[in-house]
Design a protein around this motif. Structure first.
Motif, PDB file in Angstrom:
ATOM      1  N   GLY A   1       0.798  -1.210   0.000  1.00  0.00           N
ATOM      2  CA  GLY A   1       0.000   0.000   0.000  1.00  0.00           C
ATOM      3  C   GLY A   1       0.835   1.267   0.000  1.00  0.00           C
ATOM      4  N   ALA A   2       0.134   2.404  -0.087  1.00  0.00           N
ATOM      5  CA  ALA A   2       0.802   3.701  -0.130  1.00  0.00           C
ATOM      6  C   ALA A   2       1.449   4.003   1.217  1.00  0.00           C
ATOM      7  N   PRO A   3       2.489   4.853   1.214  1.00  0.00           N
ATOM      8  CA  PRO A   3       3.158   5.180   2.482  1.00  0.00           C
ATOM      9  C   PRO A   3       2.185   5.776   3.490  1.00  0.00           C
ATOM     10  N   PRO A   4       2.203   5.305   4.719  1.00  0.00           N
ATOM     11  CA  PRO A   4       1.336   5.897   5.748  1.00  0.00           C
ATOM     12  C   PRO A   4       1.816   7.290   6.123  1.00  0.00           C
ATOM     13  N   GLY A   5       0.898   8.122   6.583  1.00  0.00           N
ATOM     14  CA  GLY A   5       1.267   9.465   7.004  1.00  0.00           C
ATOM     15  C   GLY A   5       1.563  10.375   5.839  1.00  0.00           C
ATOM     16  N   ALA A   6       2.420  11.367   6.087  1.00  0.00           N
ATOM     17  CA  ALA A   6       2.729  12.381   5.075  1.00  0.00           C
ATOM     18  C   ALA A   6       3.821  11.954   4.121  1.00  0.00           C
ATOM     19  N   GLY A   7       4.569  10.901   4.452  1.00  0.00           N
ATOM     20  CA  GLY A   7       5.600  10.424   3.540  1.00  0.00           C
ATOM     21  C   GLY A   7       6.993  10.509   4.123  1.00  0.00           C
ATOM     22  N   ALA A   8       7.997  10.146   3.293  1.00  0.00           N
ATOM     23  CA  ALA A   8       9.382  10.065   3.743  1.00  0.00           C
ATOM     24  C   ALA A   8      10.254  11.026   2.944  1.00  0.00           C
ATOM     25  N   VAL A   9      11.336  11.464   3.588  1.00  0.00           N
ATOM     26  CA  VAL A   9      12.296  12.377   2.974  1.00  0.00           C
ATOM     27  C   VAL A   9      13.691  11.798   3.140  1.00  0.00           C
ATOM     28  N   VAL A  10      14.491  11.926   2.084  1.00  0.00           N
ATOM     29  CA  VAL A  10      15.903  11.551   2.158  1.00  0.00           C
ATOM     30  C   VAL A  10      16.693  12.795   2.528  1.00  0.00           C
ATOM     31  N   LEU A  11      17.399  12.725   3.657  1.00  0.00           N
ATOM     32  CA  LEU A  11      18.217  13.836   4.120  1.00  0.00           C
ATOM     33  C   LEU A  11      19.663  13.547   3.736  1.00  0.00           C
ATOM     34  N   ALA A  12      20.228  14.412   2.897  1.00  0.00           N
ATOM     35  CA  ALA A  12      21.611  14.232   2.438  1.00  0.00           C
ATOM     36  C   ALA A  12      22.557  14.840   3.450  1.00  0.00           C
ATOM     37  N   MET A  13      23.608  14.096   3.764  1.00  0.00           N
ATOM     38  CA  MET A  13      24.639  14.551   4.681  1.00  0.00           C
ATOM     39  C   MET A  13      25.971  14.620   3.914  1.00  0.00           C
TER      40      MET A  13
END
Length: 914
Positions: free
Chosen positions: A635-647
């Motif tokens: 299914g679709a991602p729960p909540g607002a979604g995910a972010v990739v944080l670049a370091m």
């Protein structure tokens, strides 16, 4: 001055010399003025045109006062009466009109070929409609449409509107089976096969009235087993599964010329992926060239150029060489650049020059040679209306040809022709000319070179006889280029590394043969950047990128890269194809960035930004693809979604050619949220699985290799923490548990993929963390302690080791990160830290100069040598590049400047962190 509106007679500018003046005068006796003089000269040298002028004498008397374009318009109108007779009569008149317009200078060469092609279109269309109507009337063809979905494709010269004077016409006859009921297919097919046979008889049969055109249907799919007319669906299936390169080449010029034109155009549109391949099989180009050589050998056309008896179409330096030169380059680059898909030879040369695929002067020269050779070809055929392209050996015929070509003597004609053929051959087949004429250099024959080259036949690249034969032709030119390098033997060693990395050779050797300029680029890379040469050995397909007209233009930014990758991914149909397509595209762009740096087109900072944009683009493109793949089951991602944080270097946009990716995955969802798929997962489990899938998508070795190494140790709690962290948990951890070094690392963090709203929330959270005042003394002490431990663990052994050590890159980065935390700045950019008082202007200038110099050296070193630059491992060409990029006259001056920078910057850092 425009000639529109002027009569035929008033536009005559040239008058061929008559070899038989008496005959010429006899044929022209009923005419007067310039037309009489033209006909007298023409008929006195051309037997064929003399016969036509006699047969059509009455019609010819009306020509002088008319505009030739109006005459052609009338002849290209469907005639009344019996088509077999009417078309033959019209063809005689078109042949006479175009012959006189050509020889009299009324029309230029390509207007003559266009006129012949236009008449052929009308003849086929009129004949086909006449026969189809008869079949329908007899009840043999179940159709009410006047074309019955029947279409004729003009191939070759007719397709391009370039018919020669006595040309046959290459045709493919098809029908659109979707326009008929399925139960009528067999009957329709049989009827349209009859139509085709009757049409070819009507057009091609030689009768007392002559013929219209000789026809050839052998370009259709598998002509030995297929009927003369086939269904479009069957043709498409053949080309998809069995189509060969010469057929792709033939379809460059294909044009729907008669019958159901819209159906034909729709078919050709569906054929575009077959003709124009983005990633071409370069070895297939060799197939077309081999076929040309086999034709020459079969017809005895190989060997030195002798103008007498020479075939100006198929022989060396002839028309076909120019056409092959243009078409192979269209096939190579036309899949990427739609502007190169011109059907005409001259249009193709012009578009290739405009796109930078060939030099403009080459296009201009070949345009002149092509039109001149087509003129000669026409005049050869005008002698007797024979389907020949050979300069006659018979002295009388040769003298007549020389006269029609405007020469006073046969010797002058043959001399001019010989020089022209040699010039064309030198441009179109330079490898052959080079092989035939180039002596071996001392470099090619010395013991060191021979020792390396002697081992080549045993390499995987030479496993096939075909690859070995190809390279045998290429070797003299490549060795000659290597001999010109600043250090020829070092360049040869790096070229050897390239060869050793090739799993097979046919593809890349065929490409080098088709595009000699790529040999120059490879030799340049071997002389300058051994690491890039080895990379090319493993990824030779990236040479495709050089074919793009934009390759040497300014490097694309993130937006342009995103658009380009989206277009590539749109062509891939499944998950694995998209991952491989991303890898293929990334390697091409990465190669382009490296070449820009090595050629001095882009500087170190521009290249850092480009490598960083490239990585961000790949991550941002793959994240939704991975999500869609996982969503099918969970299914679709729960909540607002995910972010990739670049370091790290991606976070600060300072990546090099060998940088890995330091990433953190953050998601915004309630802890009790669940996905809605057939196998739902809780938020923590869902995003953990998504993170692992994304890492695999980025780092897994696939058919097209790997994108990046991924490091997630900077996430909260490092290796012990979950691979994905909720945004709330991340904020809580950073506020309550994080170490100073983790806050230092966050000063370079930025979101690079995920929903915009979540990216903005993450960005605000990071800004809050790094700008909220902390314990200044603790930050200063912890940073100083980290610096001390780093200095003890990594003592630079050379001035050229730029990453670790006092005043070097890592020291500067750590200092700037501490400055960001201590001065509550939102950025580690030197300008921002100057503005808030952390650095004086003089200190900022010193650090900026040092960092720019070191970053440039590091960027070049990572592209050219895999790691840092060092003069003892760099050849003369690389040293020259480094000095040009950094602005120093000598390596010693560069070394002294680095040492001064280390001392000065280290002193600034020590004072500030004390």
């Amino acid at each position: 001055m425009s000639c529109y509106g002027m009569s035929f007679a008033s536009r005559i500018t040239t008058f061929p010399r008559a070899i038989d003046p008496a005959r010429g005068q006899d044929v022209a006796q009923s005419l007067n003025g310039p037309l009489a003089a033209l006909v007298a000269g023409v008929a006195g040298s051309s037997n064929h045109l003399a016969r036509l002028a006699q047969i059509e004498g009455d019609w010819l008397t009306t020509l002088a006062d008319q505009q030739p374009e109006d005459v052609l318009d009338a002849l290209c109108m469907p005639p009344q009466g019996d088509p077999a007779f009417a078309l033959r009569q019209a063809k005689r008149r078109v042949a006479l009109l175009t012959g006189l317009a050509d020889l009299g200078g009324v029309w230029p060469t390509m207007q003559v070929t266009a006129a012949l092609s236009r008449f052929a279109d009308m003849a086929l269309d009129h004949g086909a409609r006449h026969i189809i109507a008869a079949e329908i009337a007899r009840g043999k063809l179940p159709s009410q449409d006047q074309t019955a979905g029947y279409v004729i494709l003009a191939m070759g010269k007719m397709g391009a509107g370039e018919l020669n004077y006595s040309s046959d016409i290459d045709l493919i006859c098809l029908f659109d089976e979707t326009q008929h009921a399925p139960e009528d297919f067999t009957e329709v097919r049989a009827a349209l096969i009859r139509v085709t046979k009757k049409l070819m008889q009507m057009i091609g049969a030689q009768t007392a009235d002559g013929y219209v055109f000789r026809t050839d249907l052998r370009l259709r799919p598998d002509p030995s087993t297929t009927p003369v007319c086939i269904a479009m669906d069957a043709a498409e299936r053949y080309y998809e599964s069995l189509g060969r390169t010469w057929e792709r080449s033939a379809y460059i010029k294909a044009r729907a010329c008669a019958g159901d034109i819209p159906a034909g155009e729709a078919f050709l549109k569906r054929m575009r992926p077959f003709i124009w391949r983005r990633h071409l099989d370069f070895a297939a180009i060799r197939d077309v060239q081999d076929m040309m050589h086999r034709i020459r050998d079969h017809k005895g056309l190989s060997g030195p150029i002798d103008p007498t008896g020479h075939d100006v179409k198929l022989g060396r330096g002839g028309i076909r060489e120019i056409e092959f030169f243009a078409q192979t380059r269209q096939l190579i680059a036309g899949g990427r650049d739609g502007t190169l898909r011109d059907k005409t030879t001259l249009g193709a040369l012009e578009s290739l020059a405009r796109a930078g695929q060939i030099p403009a002067k080459i296009a201009t020269a070949l345009t002149g040679h092509y039109t001149a050779l087509r003129d000669i070809e026409h005049r050869i055929q005008m002698l007797e209306d024979a389907q020949t392209h050979c300069v006659p050996r018979n002295p009388d015929s040769l003298e007549r040809l020389s006269a029609l070509c405007g020469h006073d003597t046969t010797a002058a004609f043959l001399d001019a022709l010989g020089k022209r053929l040699a010039a064309v051959h030198a441009i179109c087949m330079p490898q052959q000319v080079e092989e035939e004429t180039a002596p071996k250099s001392e470099f090619e024959t010395d013991s060191q070179t021979l020792q390396i080259t002697a081992a080549w036949p045993n390499l995987p690249a030479f496993r096939s006889p075909r690859a070995e034969a190809l390279f045998h032709q290429l070797a003299p030119g490549i060795l000659s280029r290597l001999a010109g390098a600043a250090d020829p033997h070092a360049a040869l060693a790096h070229f050897d590394s390239f060869l050793r990395g090739l799993p097979a050779g046919v593809q890349v050797f065929s490409l080098f043969e088709a595009r000699p300029a790529l040999q120059d680029l490879l030799v340049e890379i071997c002389a300058t950047a051994p690491a890039l040469a080895r990379y090319l050995g493993r990824n030779a397909s990236v040479f495709d990128a050089v074919l793009d007209r934009e390759f040497f233009a300014e490097l694309p930014g993130l937006t342009q890269m995103t658009t380009a990758l989206d277009a590539v991914l749109a062509e891939a149909t499944d998950y694995e194809q998209k991952l491989d397509a991303t890898r293929r595209w990334q390697k091409e762009v990465r190669f382009r960035i490296g070449v820009h740096l090595l050629r001095g087109i882009a500087g170190g900072r521009t290249v850092e930004r480009a490598y960083s944009d490239l990585a961000q683009c790949c991550i941002a493109a793959l994240l939704p693809i991975v999500i869609r793949d996982q969503s099918r089951r969970h299914g679709a991602p729960p909540g607002a979604g995910a972010v990739v944080l670049a370091m790290g270097k991606l976070g600060s946009a300072e990546m090099t050619a060998t940088s890995d990716l330091d990433l953190i995955m953050l998601y915004d969802a309630p802890s009790d949220a669940m996905s809605d798929g057939t196998h739902p997962l809780g938020a923590a489990q869902y995003y953990a699985r998504l993170t692992k899938r994304l890492i695999t998508a980025l780092s897994a070795q696939m058919a097209e290799g790997q994108l990046y190494e991924v490091d997630m140790r900077l996430r909260p709690s490092g290796r012990q923490g979950p691979v994905a962290t909720s945004l709330a948990g991340f904020q809580r951890y950073q506020a309550e548990e994080a170490w100073t070094w983790e806050h230092l690392a966050l000063t370079r963090a930025r979101p690079v993929a995920g929903p915009d709203a979540v990216q903005q929330a993450v960005e605000r959270a990071v800004t809050d963390i790094v700008t909220i005042p902390g314990d200044a003394q603790k930050i200063r002490n912890d940073t100083a302690d980290m610096r001390r431990r780093l200095m003890q663990a990594h003592r630079p052994g050379s001035v050229w080791q730029l990453k670790q050590g006092p005043g070097r890159l890592l020291d500067i980065d750590l200092f700037l990160q501490a400055g960001c935390l201590l001065s509550h700045a939102s950025s580690v950019q030197i300008g921002d830290l100057t503005g808030n008082g952390w650095l004086t202007q003089q200190e900022a200038t010193s650090i900026a100069e040092a960092r720019t110099l070191m970053s440039t050296l590091q960027a070049v070193g990572r592209v050219a040598l895999d790691d840092g630059f060092a003069p003892d491992r760099a050849g003369p060409s690389l040293i020259e590049l480094v000095l040009a990029q950094t602005g120093f006259a000598t390596i010693d001056a560069l070394r002294d400047a680095l040492e001064r920078h280390f001392i000065k910057v280290s002193g600034i850092i020590s004072d500030r962190l004390a």
